[in-house]
Design a protein around this motif. Sequence first.
Motif, PDB file in Angstrom:
ATOM      1  N   GLU A  73      -2.388   6.749  -1.986  1.00  0.00           N
ATOM      2  CA  GLU A  73      -2.214   5.597  -0.835  1.00  0.00           C
ATOM      3  C   GLU A  73      -3.278   4.517  -1.021  1.00  0.00           C
ATOM      4  O   GLU A  73      -2.922   3.394  -0.908  1.00  0.00           O
ATOM      5  CB  GLU A  73      -2.728   6.426   0.435  1.00  0.00           C
ATOM      6  N   LEU A 125      -8.030   7.486   2.810  1.00  0.00           N
ATOM      7  CA  LEU A 125      -6.760   7.393   2.033  1.00  0.00           C
ATOM      8  C   LEU A 125      -6.872   8.061   0.692  1.00  0.00           C
ATOM      9  O   LEU A 125      -8.073   8.207   0.204  1.00  0.00           O
ATOM     10  CB  LEU A 125      -6.688   5.888   1.834  1.00  0.00           C
ATOM     11  N   ASN A 166      -0.381   7.898   7.865  1.00  0.00           N
ATOM     12  CA  ASN A 166      -1.454   8.216   7.144  1.00  0.00           C
ATOM     13  C   ASN A 166      -1.154   9.779   6.656  1.00  0.00           C
ATOM     14  O   ASN A 166      -1.066  10.586   7.617  1.00  0.00           O
ATOM     15  CB  ASN A 166      -2.747   7.948   7.617  1.00  0.00           C
TER      16      ASN A 166
END
Length: 141
Positions: free
Chosen positions: A39, A35, A122
């Motif tokens: 994020e 991440l 993602n």
Amino acid sequence: MRSKNDHIAFTWLLTDRSTDKIAAYMSLIMDAIKLSFSEKELHNLNYPFKTIPAMKIAKLAVDNNFSQKYRGIGTFLIDSAERVAWACNNAYCAARFLTVDADIEHDEGVLAFYEKNGFIPNAELYNKSRKTISMRRDIYQ
Ligand SMILES: CC(C)(COP(=O)(O)OP(=O)(O)OC[C@H]1O[C@@H](n2cnc3c(N)ncnc32)[C@H](O)[C@@H]1OP(=O)(O)O)[C@@H](O)C(=O)NCCC(=O)NCCS
């Protein structure tokens, strides 16, 4: 059975009691995702490393006949995966997210299905070929 014996995937079957037929299945595996800083911020994860542990839904499919007969089987299986992840977290091994590679090659609607179930894409694992979209669901938010 082969992938279970090789410890590659653990598959759950949902069977219809009245007919003994398999209505749906789901395979779970361990995972980790990378991440970005923003994020991580989104999930209040203030750690210096990028890689966060997860549990992945490697396969998920509902028999058409049963998805028409009973609504919400796919959603039920995702919620079941979350319960498995919670149980792991409580007793055995940490996983913060449920992850999935949404297979949009055959059905673009799969993206909407996962979004309705709380998954978001993602950034790091975004697949430019767009055959799959890597997604996550925070199981504690
Ligand atoms: C995707 C799949 C697992 C969904 O299972 P399901 O039992 O039909 O899903 P649910 O009934 O829980 O659906 C939840 C919501 O998502 C929507 N949805 C489900 N599948 C959808 C699709 N293919 N396209 C658009 N929306 C979809 C439903 O309409 C429902 O919306 P609502 O709450 O507003 O009524 C099932 O259609 C399937 O097995 N597809 C083929 C295999 C596959 O693509 N698996 C995923 C690979 S990553």
